[in-house]
Every structure is written in structure tokens, then in C-alpha cells.
Design a protein around this motif. Structure first.
Motif, PDB file in Angstrom:
ATOM      1  N   ASP A  10      35.647  31.311  10.127  1.00 53.41           N
ATOM      2  CA  ASP A  10      35.120  30.474  11.204  1.00 53.41           C
ATOM      3  C   ASP A  10      36.163  30.120  12.250  1.00 53.41           C
ATOM      4  O   ASP A  10      35.914  29.294  13.122  1.00 53.41           O
ATOM      5  CB  ASP A  10      34.550  29.174  10.607  1.00 53.41           C
ATOM      6  N   ASP A  11      37.338  30.706  12.135  1.00 54.25           N
ATOM      7  CA  ASP A  11      38.379  30.409  13.129  1.00 54.25           C
ATOM      8  C   ASP A  11      38.406  31.477  14.209  1.00 54.25           C
ATOM      9  O   ASP A  11      37.883  32.579  14.015  1.00 54.25           O
ATOM     10  CB  ASP A  11      39.763  30.365  12.447  1.00 54.25           C
ATOM     11  N   TRP A  12      39.014  31.126  15.334  1.00 51.29           N
ATOM     12  CA  TRP A  12      39.214  32.079  16.435  1.00 51.29           C
ATOM     13  C   TRP A  12      40.691  32.136  16.762  1.00 51.29           C
ATOM     14  O   TRP A  12      41.367  31.109  16.776  1.00 51.29           O
ATOM     15  CB  TRP A  12      38.409  31.670  17.666  1.00 51.29           C
ATOM     16  N   LEU A  13      41.175  33.342  16.996  1.00 50.51           N
ATOM     17  CA  LEU A  13      42.601  33.557  17.269  1.00 50.51           C
ATOM     18  C   LEU A  13      42.721  34.210  18.641  1.00 50.51           C
ATOM     19  O   LEU A  13      42.145  35.268  18.884  1.00 50.51           O
ATOM     20  CB  LEU A  13      43.144  34.507  16.187  1.00 50.51           C
ATOM     21  N   GLU A  14      43.465  33.523  19.530  1.00 51.01           N
ATOM     22  CA  GLU A  14      43.636  34.120  20.868  1.00 51.01           C
ATOM     23  C   GLU A  14      44.699  35.207  20.777  1.00 51.01           C
ATOM     24  O   GLU A  14      45.807  34.965  20.301  1.00 51.01           O
ATOM     25  CB  GLU A  14      44.073  33.040  21.856  1.00 51.01           C
ATOM     26  N   ILE A  15      44.345  36.430  21.182  1.00 52.75           N
ATOM     27  CA  ILE A  15      45.388  37.453  21.121  1.00 52.75           C
ATOM     28  C   ILE A  15      45.695  38.126  22.459  1.00 52.75           C
ATOM     29  O   ILE A  15      46.730  38.764  22.585  1.00 52.75           O
ATOM     30  CB  ILE A  15      45.124  38.550  20.062  1.00 52.75           C
ATOM     31  N   LEU A  16      44.811  38.006  23.439  1.00 49.96           N
ATOM     32  CA  LEU A  16      45.190  38.623  24.712  1.00 49.96           C
ATOM     33  C   LEU A  16      44.459  38.047  25.907  1.00 49.96           C
ATOM     34  O   LEU A  16      43.478  37.318  25.776  1.00 49.96           O
ATOM     35  CB  LEU A  16      45.029  40.147  24.659  1.00 49.96           C
ATOM     36  N   GLY A  17      44.970  38.385  27.080  1.00 45.07           N
ATOM     37  CA  GLY A  17      44.339  38.030  28.339  1.00 45.07           C
ATOM     38  C   GLY A  17      43.916  39.308  29.042  1.00 45.07           C
ATOM     39  O   GLY A  17      44.495  40.367  28.813  1.00 45.07           O
ATOM     40  N   SER A  18      42.878  39.192  29.890  1.00 44.91           N
ATOM     41  CA  SER A  18      42.351  40.415  30.490  1.00 44.91           C
ATOM     42  C   SER A  18      41.519  40.094  31.721  1.00 44.91           C
ATOM     43  O   SER A  18      41.307  38.928  32.057  1.00 44.91           O
ATOM     44  CB  SER A  18      41.475  41.145  29.471  1.00 44.91           C
ATOM     45  N   GLY A  19      41.029  41.108  32.367  1.00 40.70           N
ATOM     46  CA  GLY A  19      40.133  40.900  33.500  1.00 40.70           C
ATOM     47  C   GLY A  19      39.993  42.164  34.326  1.00 40.70           C
ATOM     48  O   GLY A  19      40.565  43.204  33.995  1.00 40.70           O
ATOM     49  N   MET A  20      39.191  42.046  35.412  1.00 35.49           N
ATOM     50  CA  MET A  20      39.059  43.153  36.357  1.00 35.49           C
ATOM     51  C   MET A  20      40.158  43.002  37.407  1.00 35.49           C
ATOM     52  O   MET A  20      40.335  41.909  37.964  1.00 35.49           O
ATOM     53  CB  MET A  20      37.672  43.112  37.013  1.00 35.49           C
ATOM     54  N   VAL A  21      40.875  44.070  37.661  1.00 35.34           N
ATOM     55  CA  VAL A  21      42.037  43.994  38.567  1.00 35.34           C
ATOM     56  C   VAL A  21      41.590  43.484  39.946  1.00 35.34           C
ATOM     57  O   VAL A  21      40.610  43.979  40.525  1.00 35.34           O
ATOM     58  CB  VAL A  21      42.728  45.369  38.687  1.00 35.34           C
ATOM     59  N   HIS A  22      42.309  42.495  40.450  1.00 34.39           N
ATOM     60  CA  HIS A  22      41.990  41.877  41.742  1.00 34.39           C
ATOM     61  C   HIS A  22      42.116  42.931  42.852  1.00 34.39           C
ATOM     62  O   HIS A  22      43.088  43.687  42.886  1.00 34.39           O
ATOM     63  CB  HIS A  22      42.955  40.718  41.989  1.00 34.39           C
ATOM     64  N   PRO A  23      41.105  42.964  43.773  1.00 30.73           N
ATOM     65  CA  PRO A  23      41.156  43.963  44.851  1.00 30.73           C
ATOM     66  C   PRO A  23      42.462  43.936  45.644  1.00 30.73           C
ATOM     67  O   PRO A  23      42.976  44.985  46.043  1.00 30.73           O
ATOM     68  CB  PRO A  23      39.973  43.574  45.753  1.00 30.73           C
ATOM     69  N   LYS A  24      43.019  42.731  45.841  1.00 34.99           N
ATOM     70  CA  LYS A  24      44.286  42.635  46.598  1.00 34.99           C
ATOM     71  C   LYS A  24      45.412  43.355  45.874  1.00 34.99           C
ATOM     72  O   LYS A  24      46.321  43.904  46.497  1.00 34.99           O
ATOM     73  CB  LYS A  24      44.672  41.160  46.763  1.00 34.99           C
ATOM     74  N   VAL A  25      45.367  43.306  44.528  1.00 37.40           N
ATOM     75  CA  VAL A  25      46.422  43.955  43.727  1.00 37.40           C
ATOM     76  C   VAL A  25      46.329  45.477  43.872  1.00 37.40           C
ATOM     77  O   VAL A  25      47.339  46.164  44.048  1.00 37.40           O
ATOM     78  CB  VAL A  25      46.332  43.517  42.244  1.00 37.40           C
ATOM     79  N   LEU A  26      45.087  45.986  43.841  1.00 37.09           N
ATOM     80  CA  LEU A  26      44.888  47.431  44.041  1.00 37.09           C
ATOM     81  C   LEU A  26      45.428  47.837  45.414  1.00 37.09           C
ATOM     82  O   LEU A  26      46.179  48.813  45.546  1.00 37.09           O
ATOM     83  CB  LEU A  26      43.404  47.785  43.928  1.00 37.09           C
ATOM     84  N   GLN A  27      45.058  47.040  46.419  1.00 35.59           N
ATOM     85  CA  GLN A  27      45.497  47.322  47.781  1.00 35.59           C
ATOM     86  C   GLN A  27      47.026  47.320  47.887  1.00 35.59           C
ATOM     87  O   GLN A  27      47.609  48.213  48.497  1.00 35.59           O
ATOM     88  CB  GLN A  27      44.916  46.251  48.702  1.00 35.59           C
ATOM     89  N   ASN A  28      47.659  46.318  47.272  1.00 30.94           N
ATOM     90  CA  ASN A  28      49.129  46.231  47.294  1.00 30.94           C
ATOM     91  C   ASN A  28      49.791  47.453  46.652  1.00 30.94           C
ATOM     92  O   ASN A  28      50.922  47.783  46.950  1.00 30.94           O
ATOM     93  CB  ASN A  28      49.607  44.973  46.559  1.00 30.94           C
ATOM     94  N   ALA A  29      49.065  48.100  45.735  1.00 30.90           N
ATOM     95  CA  ALA A  29      49.627  49.262  45.044  1.00 30.90           C
ATOM     96  C   ALA A  29      49.169  50.573  45.706  1.00 30.90           C
ATOM     97  O   ALA A  29      49.387  51.653  45.156  1.00 30.90           O
ATOM     98  CB  ALA A  29      49.224  49.250  43.571  1.00 30.90           C
TER      99      ALA A  29
END
Ligand code: 2U9
Length: 357
Positions: free
Chosen positions: A279-298
Motif C-alpha cells: 500500500d505504499d508508493w515510492l517516488e522514483i522519477l520525474g518526467s514529462g513532455m519536452v517543452h516546445p521552447k526546449v526543442l526550439q533551443n536545441a
């Protein structure tokens, strides 16, 4: 004739090497040897004398020749025995153990994680540990006033007065590697970036140097659903369980939108972690959809491409999987620690085959 016989059989018996034996052979039965000379005298004898002396000389010659062969064989046997005594080996003795080094848990886990993502088509990318504040912060949509950029959290490289090169930092995450990879190879791209990162922090759960692995997948139609599947496959393979439940909690990072922190269902019964039940939860990572500005910067056009990114602490997932209690022990402990927590060189994971050895 009996004298001759006694003389040579005696000398042969006393000979103690092969060259002495050869000398005796020449001396007795060689072309000009004593017995051969005696045989030549047979011609001068009467037929009666010859009939007795001839066979007797032949018999004597045969007897000496066989004594020479027998002695020669005896000397060879003795030499072999002598050699074997020197080379005697007890094959039942236990082997002499040699001290082997061990693979550090960080190296082991980095290999495990790389092998799992490689199976899903991710290549491993690397980059510099000292990078400009553009690659470490601005390109990732982390603004100048962001607290992470404050000297308190980030190690800045010293600059002398008048040195106006852009500020450089010890990278605070491996994200600059993904920016550089996108700049270089463009989209589509599927990489993971494992490596050392640095933050000015030190307590029971933080060390100023630690390890991250980040992932990036950019293509025409990548969604959060793909992110969820990839992370589920990773968690199952890494923790070696058939099933696992992930919980995505909405969160915020400057470089992803939307962003989510990911927990896995677990239990801590008896003090040991069991993944996928309880019944416990363990945080193991962070994530998301890459921000459009970050794509543009690259240099990747966000109108054409999109994708997910995630990040996790290697040290942390190593502690969880292998029951290592104190993070600080990773980097300031002695050889006894490594002998206990280290891995055999035979345990390195292979592609497509799970763990070998
Ligand atoms: C690019 C774009 C986006 C990487 C990400 C996280 C979320 C995250 C932490 C986990 C534990 C750091 O080690 S930790 O403290 N990371 O929560 N990292 S999304 O996002 C990127 C990376 C590169 C170009």
C-alpha cells in the motif's frame, strides 16, 4: 672370453649416463671394438676352434648389446622418475584464491539501466561534466532568476576579473547532453544520458556529486502514453517483477509541460522493499513532455516534433534495488564496503539476454 664378458657387464652396470654407455658400446662392439677384433681373429683359427669360438663370440656380442639396451632403458626411466618427482602436483588441492576487484554498484546499475533502455531502442549519449550556463540552464528553459542557478545550489567555475567568457558550471543534471545530442543529430532521436552531476548539497540523502540517468524520445507523434509504457517496461525489468503499478502525479519542471512525478506501488514489510505489491508508493522519477521552447533551443522544430523526457537518480535506484542504506557510503567508504556491495565482473548485463552469469 669370460674376462671380457665380466669386464663389460661390470662397466655397463656402473655406467651412469648415456654418453658413458655409448663409449662402452664403441669400445666393446664397435667396428674396432674389442669383440670385433676378436672376431677378426676367427680366420686364423682351426675349423674346430672356430666352431666353438664363433658362436661364443656372437653370443657375447648379443649379450653385451642387450645389456647396453637394458641399461639405457633403465637410465631413461630413472631420468623420467627424477623429473616427475620435481614436477609433482596434487590436483586435489584447492586453488589459490586471488583477490579480485569488484564492480561498483553505480557502474553495475548504470550498465543494467543502459541494457534495459537499449532493448527499447535507446542509444547511450555522453557529454561534458563542465558546461556553459546556456546548456545547463537557459537551453532548458530555466530562467536567470531560478533558485537552482543560485550559487547555493550550483558549483560555478571560477572566473578571474575581466574574464568575460560565459559562465561555466559543474552540470547539475545530464540534460545538457540531450540538448547537445539534438543539436548534433536532430530529430527523431531516442537516447539516454547517464552520468555524474553536481549540486552543492550534503546530508543523509544528498551528496555533492551523484549520478543521474535521463531519457529523451522525440518523434512525430510521441505522447504521454508512450512515456507510460516505456517507464513501466523499465521498472518491471529493473526491479525484476512481472507487474507493477505506476502513479503519475502532476508536477512542474521548467523543461517539460505537462510534467509528472512517477511513483511505483510497493511495500516495506520487514524493512525490505517489495516492488509491485503493498500500500505504499515510492517516488522514483520525474518526467514529462519536452517543452516546445526546449526543442526550439536545441534546433528542433516544435511544430513538427514532440516527445517525452524523464530523469532519475542512479544512486537512489541502486540503494533501493540492492538494499544499500546510506548514500554517503557510496563515495567515502573503504574496500570492505565494496567487497560487500560490489559486483563480480561476470554479472554485467548483456543486451537481449537479461543478466548473464
Ligand atoms: C531535455 C528535456 C527535458 C529531464 C527530466 C526530470 C523530469 C526529473 C529528477 C529525478 C531525480 C532529477 O536525479 S533527480 O533529482 N529529474 O524529475 N528530469 S524531466 O527532462 C529533460 C531533459 C533534457 C532536453
Amino acid at each position: 672370453m669370460d674376462d671380457l664378458r665380466d669386464k663389460y657387464l661390470g662397466l655397463i652396470a656402473e655406467a651412469n649416463d648415456e654418453s658413458a654407455l655409448e663409449n662402452l658400446r664403441v669400445q666393446a662392439v664397435g667396428k674396432k671394438g674389442e669383440i670385433s677384433l676378436k672376431m677378426r681373429e676367427l680366420g686364423k683359427m682351426t675349423p674346430e676352434e672356430r666352431q666353438i669360438a664363433g658362436p661364443a663370440l656372437n653370443a657375447l656380442k648379443d649379450e653385451i648389446n642387450s645389456a647396453l639396451s637394458a641399461k639405457k632403458a633403465g637410465l631413461e626411466d630413472a631420468a623420467l622418475d627424477e623429473r616427475l618427482r620435481g614436477e609433482w602436483l596434487d590436483v586435489t588441492l584447492p586453488g589459490r584464491s586471488r583477490r579480485h576487484g569488484t564492480i561498483h554498484p553505480i557502474s553495475q546499475v548504470t550498465e543494467e539501466v543502459s541494457a534495459i533502455f537499449a532493448d527499447m531502442g535507446f542509444a547511450v549519449a555522453e557529454g561534458p561534466q563542465i558546461d556553459s550556463d546556456w546548456y545547463n540552464f537557459d537551453a532548458l528553459n530555466i530562467p536567470g532568476h531560478h533558485p537552482a542557478r543560485a550559487e547555493m545550489d550550483t558549483f560555478y567555475m571560477h572566473r578571474s576579473e575581466g574574464d568575460d567568457r560565459p559562465p561555466h558550471v559543474l552540470r547539475t543534471h545530464t540534460s545538457p547532453v540531450q540538448i547537445r545530442s539534438m543539436e548534433k543529430q536532430g530529430a527523431p532521436i531516442r537516447i539516454i544520458a547517464p552520468g555524474r552531476v553536481y549540486r552543492a548539497d550534503y546530508d543523509q540523502t544528498h551528496t555533492p556529486m551523484f549520478h543521474q540517468v535521463e531519457g529523451l524520445a522525440i518523434d512525430k507523434d510521441i505522447s504521454m502514453a508512450n512515456l507510460k509504457w516505456v517507464l513501466e517496461e523499465f521498472v518491471k525489468a529493473y526491479f525484476e517483477v512481472d507487474d507493477v503499478e505506476l502513479r503519475f502525479r502532476a508536477s512542474h519542471f521548467p523543461f517539460t509541460e505537462p510534467s509528472a512525478e512517477v511513483d511505483i506501488r510497493c511495500s516495506w514489510e520487514g524493512g525490505t522493499l517489495k516492488v509491485g505489491e503493498g500500500d505504499d508508493w515510492l517516488e522514483i522519477l520525474g518526467s514529462g513532455m519536452v517543452h516546445p521552447k526546449v526543442l526550439q533551443n536545441a534546433g528542433v522544430d516544435p511544430r513538427e516534433w514532440q516527445g517525452f523526457a524523464f530523469g532519475m537518480g542512479i544512486d537512489r535506484i541502486a540503494m533501493l534495488k540492492y538494499g544499500i542504506p546510506d548514500l554517503r557510503a557510496f563515495f567515502d567508504s573503504d574496500l570492505r564496503w565494496l567487497r560487500h556491495y560490489g559486483f563480480s565482473a561476470l554479472d554485467v548485463p548483456t543486451l537481449h539476454g537479461g543478466l548473464s552469469g
